[in-house]
Write a protein that holds these residues in place. Sequence first.
Motif, PDB file in Angstrom:
ATOM      1  N   ILE A  86       0.839  -1.202   0.000  1.00 58.17           N
ATOM      2  CA  ILE A  86       0.000   0.000   0.000  1.00 58.17           C
ATOM      3  C   ILE A  86       0.875   1.253   0.000  1.00 58.17           C
ATOM      4  O   ILE A  86       0.568   2.228  -0.697  1.00 58.17           O
ATOM      5  N   LEU A  87       1.955   1.240   0.765  1.00 56.59           N
ATOM      6  CA  LEU A  87       2.880   2.379   0.753  1.00 56.59           C
ATOM      7  C   LEU A  87       3.391   2.659  -0.660  1.00 56.59           C
ATOM      8  O   LEU A  87       3.417   3.802  -1.105  1.00 56.59           O
ATOM      9  N   LEU A  88       3.761   1.615  -1.359  1.00 57.16           N
ATOM     10  CA  LEU A  88       4.333   1.749  -2.698  1.00 57.16           C
ATOM     11  C   LEU A  88       3.284   2.201  -3.711  1.00 57.16           C
ATOM     12  O   LEU A  88       3.495   3.171  -4.454  1.00 57.16           O
ATOM     13  N   VAL A  89       2.151   1.542  -3.739  1.00 56.71           N
ATOM     14  CA  VAL A  89       1.115   1.856  -4.731  1.00 56.71           C
ATOM     15  C   VAL A  89       0.508   3.229  -4.466  1.00 56.71           C
ATOM     16  O   VAL A  89       0.229   3.975  -5.413  1.00 56.71           O
ATOM     17  N   ASP A  90       0.330   3.594  -3.220  1.00 54.43           N
ATOM     18  CA  ASP A  90      -0.215   4.908  -2.903  1.00 54.43           C
ATOM     19  C   ASP A  90       0.723   6.013  -3.366  1.00 54.43           C
ATOM     20  O   ASP A  90       0.276   7.032  -3.901  1.00 54.43           O
TER      21      ASP A  90
ATOM     22  N   GLN B 216      -0.032   8.929  -6.092  1.00 55.97           N
ATOM     23  CA  GLN B 216       0.168  10.352  -5.786  1.00 55.97           C
ATOM     24  C   GLN B 216       1.005  11.021  -6.865  1.00 55.97           C
ATOM     25  O   GLN B 216       0.695  12.134  -7.297  1.00 55.97           O
ATOM     26  N   GLN B 217       2.070  10.343  -7.291  1.00 56.68           N
ATOM     27  CA  GLN B 217       2.910  10.926  -8.333  1.00 56.68           C
ATOM     28  C   GLN B 217       2.148  11.055  -9.644  1.00 56.68           C
ATOM     29  O   GLN B 217       2.280  12.051 -10.345  1.00 56.68           O
ATOM     30  N   ARG B 218       1.350  10.051  -9.991  1.00 54.58           N
ATOM     31  CA  ARG B 218       0.570  10.123 -11.223  1.00 54.58           C
ATOM     32  C   ARG B 218      -0.467  11.232 -11.152  1.00 54.58           C
ATOM     33  O   ARG B 218      -0.768  11.874 -12.154  1.00 54.58           O
ATOM     34  N   ALA B 219      -1.029  11.477  -9.966  1.00 55.44           N
ATOM     35  CA  ALA B 219      -1.991  12.570  -9.804  1.00 55.44           C
ATOM     36  C   ALA B 219      -1.308  13.924  -9.980  1.00 55.44           C
ATOM     37  O   ALA B 219      -1.950  14.896 -10.378  1.00 55.44           O
TER      38      ALA B 219
ATOM     39  N   GLY C  97       0.888  14.476 -12.217  1.00 60.71           N
ATOM     40  CA  GLY C  97       1.230  14.632 -13.623  1.00 60.71           C
ATOM     41  C   GLY C  97       2.453  13.863 -14.089  1.00 60.71           C
ATOM     42  O   GLY C  97       2.900  14.052 -15.216  1.00 60.71           O
ATOM     43  N   VAL C  98       3.010  13.012 -13.257  1.00 51.80           N
ATOM     44  CA  VAL C  98       4.167  12.214 -13.654  1.00 51.80           C
ATOM     45  C   VAL C  98       3.674  11.042 -14.504  1.00 51.80           C
ATOM     46  O   VAL C  98       2.627  10.462 -14.224  1.00 51.80           O
ATOM     47  N   LYS C  99       4.410  10.701 -15.546  1.00 55.05           N
ATOM     48  CA  LYS C  99       4.016   9.582 -16.403  1.00 55.05           C
ATOM     49  C   LYS C  99       4.056   8.274 -15.621  1.00 55.05           C
ATOM     50  O   LYS C  99       4.774   8.153 -14.634  1.00 55.05           O
ATOM     51  N   LYS C 100       3.283   7.301 -16.110  1.00 56.31           N
ATOM     52  CA  LYS C 100       3.104   6.044 -15.383  1.00 56.31           C
ATOM     53  C   LYS C 100       4.421   5.327 -15.130  1.00 56.31           C
ATOM     54  O   LYS C 100       4.742   4.987 -13.990  1.00 56.31           O
ATOM     55  N   LEU C 101       5.203   5.077 -16.154  1.00 54.53           N
ATOM     56  CA  LEU C 101       6.448   4.325 -15.992  1.00 54.53           C
ATOM     57  C   LEU C 101       7.443   5.077 -15.118  1.00 54.53           C
ATOM     58  O   LEU C 101       8.104   4.484 -14.263  1.00 54.53           O
ATOM     59  N   GLU C 102       7.516   6.383 -15.298  1.00 51.92           N
ATOM     60  CA  GLU C 102       8.434   7.188 -14.490  1.00 51.92           C
ATOM     61  C   GLU C 102       8.018   7.171 -13.014  1.00 51.92           C
ATOM     62  O   GLU C 102       8.870   7.091 -12.121  1.00 51.92           O
ATOM     63  N   ALA C 103       6.719   7.202 -12.748  1.00 51.08           N
ATOM     64  CA  ALA C 103       6.229   7.162 -11.369  1.00 51.08           C
ATOM     65  C   ALA C 103       6.547   5.822 -10.714  1.00 51.08           C
ATOM     66  O   ALA C 103       6.945   5.772  -9.554  1.00 51.08           O
ATOM     67  N   VAL C 104       6.392   4.744 -11.478  1.00 49.28           N
ATOM     68  CA  VAL C 104       6.661   3.410 -10.927  1.00 49.28           C
ATOM     69  C   VAL C 104       8.150   3.238 -10.637  1.00 49.28           C
ATOM     70  O   VAL C 104       8.539   2.736  -9.576  1.00 49.28           O
ATOM     71  N   VAL C 105       8.992   3.674 -11.559  1.00 53.26           N
ATOM     72  CA  VAL C 105      10.437   3.499 -11.392  1.00 53.26           C
ATOM     73  C   VAL C 105      10.965   4.369 -10.251  1.00 53.26           C
ATOM     74  O   VAL C 105      11.815   3.928  -9.468  1.00 53.26           O
ATOM     75  N   SER C 106      10.454   5.580 -10.107  1.00 51.42           N
ATOM     76  CA  SER C 106      10.987   6.471  -9.068  1.00 51.42           C
ATOM     77  C   SER C 106      10.398   6.182  -7.684  1.00 51.42           C
ATOM     78  O   SER C 106      10.982   6.566  -6.678  1.00 51.42           O
ATOM     79  N   SER C 107       9.250   5.510  -7.619  1.00 53.56           N
ATOM     80  CA  SER C 107       8.637   5.276  -6.310  1.00 53.56           C
ATOM     81  C   SER C 107       9.373   4.230  -5.486  1.00 53.56           C
ATOM     82  O   SER C 107       9.363   4.305  -4.262  1.00 53.56           O
ATOM     83  N   GLY C 108      10.004   3.254  -6.126  1.00 53.07           N
ATOM     84  CA  GLY C 108      10.739   2.223  -5.390  1.00 53.07           C
ATOM     85  C   GLY C 108      11.841   2.790  -4.502  1.00 53.07           C
ATOM     86  O   GLY C 108      11.838   2.568  -3.289  1.00 53.07           O
ATOM     87  N   PRO C 109      12.774   3.547  -5.084  1.00 54.25           N
ATOM     88  CA  PRO C 109      13.834   4.118  -4.237  1.00 54.25           C
ATOM     89  C   PRO C 109      13.313   5.132  -3.208  1.00 54.25           C
ATOM     90  O   PRO C 109      13.851   5.226  -2.102  1.00 54.25           O
ATOM     91  N   LEU C 110      12.261   5.865  -3.561  1.00 52.83           N
ATOM     92  CA  LEU C 110      11.759   6.875  -2.622  1.00 52.83           C
ATOM     93  C   LEU C 110      11.019   6.255  -1.440  1.00 52.83           C
ATOM     94  O   LEU C 110      11.024   6.800  -0.339  1.00 52.83           O
ATOM     95  N   ARG C 111      10.370   5.148  -1.621  1.00 58.47           N
ATOM     96  CA  ARG C 111       9.632   4.477  -0.545  1.00 58.47           C
ATOM     97  C   ARG C 111      10.431   3.346   0.096  1.00 58.47           C
ATOM     98  O   ARG C 111       9.967   2.703   1.029  1.00 58.47           O
ATOM     99  N   LEU C 112      11.635   3.099  -0.395  1.00 60.24           N
ATOM    100  CA  LEU C 112      12.464   2.013   0.124  1.00 60.24           C
ATOM    101  C   LEU C 112      12.729   2.176   1.615  1.00 60.24           C
ATOM    102  O   LEU C 112      12.664   1.206   2.372  1.00 60.24           O
TER     103      LEU C 112
END
Length: 159
Positions: free
Chosen positions: A19-23, A27-30, A32-47
Amino acid sequence: VMSFMGIILLVGVVVNNAILLVDFINQQRANGVKKLEAVVSSGPLRLRAILMTTVSTMIGNLPVALAMSEGGEIRQPMSVAVTGGLFTSTMLTLFVIPVVYLILDDIKDWAAGRIHRYRAYRRFKTRCAGKPLPIPSPAGAAAAAREPEGLDAGVTAVK
């Protein structure tokens, strides 16, 4: 019985991490960040948040897993199941959850597009029901053929 109780605890922690990761991706997609960029950048930021939850639970389970207390032999299977499950599920959370998110989001986009096209087709079909389709007249086609093309198209000469 104790192992099953540990697995229930494990599921709760794993779902919290997911839930931490998907949320954060949402948030990033809301924003305006593109889908793939949001997924790739969320891992290190929520790690950090994911590791803090996982490591603190594993360290808390360590004395029980080593059966260091009185009656610890009864709770030891639960602790071992939780510790091993947390280790594996953390790796899966960081690698599998983003991939599953991308796949499910692509399926959602595909289905939404299909539904949108179907609804547009149904609106068109009900609007045109019983009406004959317009057939272009030969005079209109001849006038279109006489139209000049190029840079001066649509400009008439003034005499």
